[in-house]
Enzyme design. Structure first.
Site, mmCIF file in Angstrom:
data_model
loop_
_atom_site.group_PDB
_atom_site.id
_atom_site.type_symbol
_atom_site.label_atom_id
_atom_site.label_comp_id
_atom_site.label_asym_id
_atom_site.label_seq_id
_atom_site.Cartn_x
_atom_site.Cartn_y
_atom_site.Cartn_z
ATOM 1 N N GLU A 35 108.818 116.616 31.129
ATOM 2 C CA GLU A 35 108.315 116.849 32.494
ATOM 3 C C GLU A 35 107.240 117.933 32.511
ATOM 4 O OE1 GLU A 35 108.538 115.076 35.019
ATOM 5 O OE2 GLU A 35 110.103 113.729 34.327
ATOM 6 N N CYS A 182 101.473 99.880 42.812
ATOM 7 C CA CYS A 182 100.928 100.448 44.055
ATOM 8 C C CYS A 182 99.775 101.385 43.688
ATOM 9 C CB CYS A 182 102.041 101.200 44.791
ATOM 10 S SG CYS A 182 101.643 101.603 46.508
ATOM 11 N N CYS A 189 99.891 94.112 45.509
ATOM 12 C CA CYS A 189 100.988 93.915 46.465
ATOM 13 C C CYS A 189 101.791 92.649 46.179
ATOM 14 C CB CYS A 189 100.447 93.897 47.886
ATOM 15 S SG CYS A 189 99.632 95.445 48.357
ATOM 16 N N CYS A 192 104.698 93.396 44.046
ATOM 17 C CA CYS A 192 105.490 94.583 44.400
ATOM 18 C C CYS A 192 106.850 94.209 44.988
ATOM 19 C CB CYS A 192 104.722 95.440 45.401
ATOM 20 S SG CYS A 192 105.581 96.972 45.806
ATOM 21 N N CYS A 198 107.194 96.412 53.389
ATOM 22 C CA CYS A 198 106.186 97.476 53.358
ATOM 23 C C CYS A 198 105.397 97.504 54.664
ATOM 24 C CB CYS A 198 105.234 97.275 52.185
ATOM 25 S SG CYS A 198 103.936 98.527 52.095
#
Length: 320
Positions: A35, A182, A189, A192, A198
């Site tokens: 991270e 996205c 889309c 997705c 959405c």
DNA sequence: GTCCAGGCAC
DNA sequence: GTGCCTGGAC
């Protein structure tokens, strides 16, 4: 909501980036390291080079705590944002047996902000907590049709969507959806898993903003002093490249440089000019380095470019 | 050449 | 809001 969760996790199981090494470990130190490295840094650079090499040198958080800051910076050399490495080292020394596991305790550690504290809780401990990086923020803005949202509002929406029974996979799934589907421009889309519900699907471009650019040019001046094939370096104390070794900086001059090259960071386009010198001003500690063994020193990419130029045989001295 | 991606500290 | 860094896409 059940349906949405199923769609998200179903997509993740089939299309998620399951091969990332830090997703195939339950070692908190490895997850934490990933991270920190991934902050402001693309996955491919971390995955192929810096992450495995760093772990080879510092396989445990205890080994990291034992190392000197200079050794840690040397392994971070080239990755940029060197405060990340200095804070990582500081955390290793603070950690004792291991990092804390709670969000609040993690947030108190140097270099761990809201995003990273949440990421460690969710990815390392599968705690039910929402993670929001820039990719997930874009997904949330579009999914909930929130063009102008504060971080607080975004978090409230993330919490509404959070799947508390598989929080780790849920957050990783949103991250992958953000970076693979996205997309900021021309989102996919039709692929997705969130497209059914959405709220921003009709105008996805509305929810992304363009950054202003505009850059500044700057000149930098460094001295080159050689002795027996070695070159004089000094330790940087300012905020930029703090703790790293650089060529000794000089005041502005009109002399003709022995070499110059370009480098850029953030909004600055630098021209770096190098000059032969025979004395060193100030009382800085001087390190006589072998410029051909760059792996052994904590050097920025800027300094490495300069050393390469100096140590490269004649005929190869063009800019950049 | 120019633009872009990517969190934390102050 | 601004400084911190780099490499890759165009």
């Amino acid at each position: 909501m059940q349906t949405t969760w199923q769609a998200i996790l179903g997509w993740y199981d089939r299309h998620g980036r399951h091969d990332l090494p830090w997703r195939n470990t339950d070692d908190i130190y490895h997850i934490y390291l990933s991270e920190i490295m991934l902050q402001q840094t693309q996955v491919s650079r971390v995955r192929e080079h810096f992450y495995p090499l760093f772990l080879e040198h510092f396989p445990t958080i205890g080994a990291l705590a034992q190392a000197t800051e200079e050794e840690v910076l040397s392994r971070w050399s080239g990755l940029g944002y060197y405060n990340r490495a200095r804070n990582l080292h500081a955390c290793a020394r603070l950690a004792g047996d291991g990092l804390p596991t709670g969000y609040k305790e993690l947030l108190g550690l140097p270099g761990i902000g809201d995003y990273t504290a949440r990421a460690i809780c969710a990815f390392g401990h599968n705690q039910p907590i929402s993670v929001i990086d820039t990719n997930i923020a874009r997904v949330l803005k579009r999914y909930f049709a929130l063009p102008e949202s504060t971080p607080k509002a975004l978090l409230e929406h993330a919490d509404k969507l959070l799947n508390t029974s598989r929080p780790r996979d849920h957050n990783l799934a949103l991250m992958d959806i953000g970076s693979m589907v996205c997309l900021p421009k021309n989102p996919l889309c039709s692929l997705c898993p969130l497209s059914q519900s959405c709220m921003g699907i009709d105008a996805p471009e509305t929810y992304t903003e363009n950054k202003k650019s505009g850059y500044e040019s700057r000149e930098l001046y460094y001295g080159v002093m050689m002795s027996k094939g070695r070159i004089a370096l000094v330790r940087t104390t300012g905020s930029m490249y703090k703790g790293m070794l650089t060529l000794p900086p000089l005041e502005q001059t009109d002399r003709e440089p022995i070499a110059s090259f370009r480098h850029s960071y953030t909004k600055y386009h630098l021209t770096v000019n190098l000059y032969e010198i025979d004395t060193l001003s100030g009382d800085d500690e001087v390190i006589w380095a072998d410029g051909r063994e760059m792996d052994d020193y904590p050097l920025s990419t800027l300094t490495k470019k300069a050393l390469r130029l100096i140590y490269t045989p004649k005929g190869n001295h063009e800019l950049q």
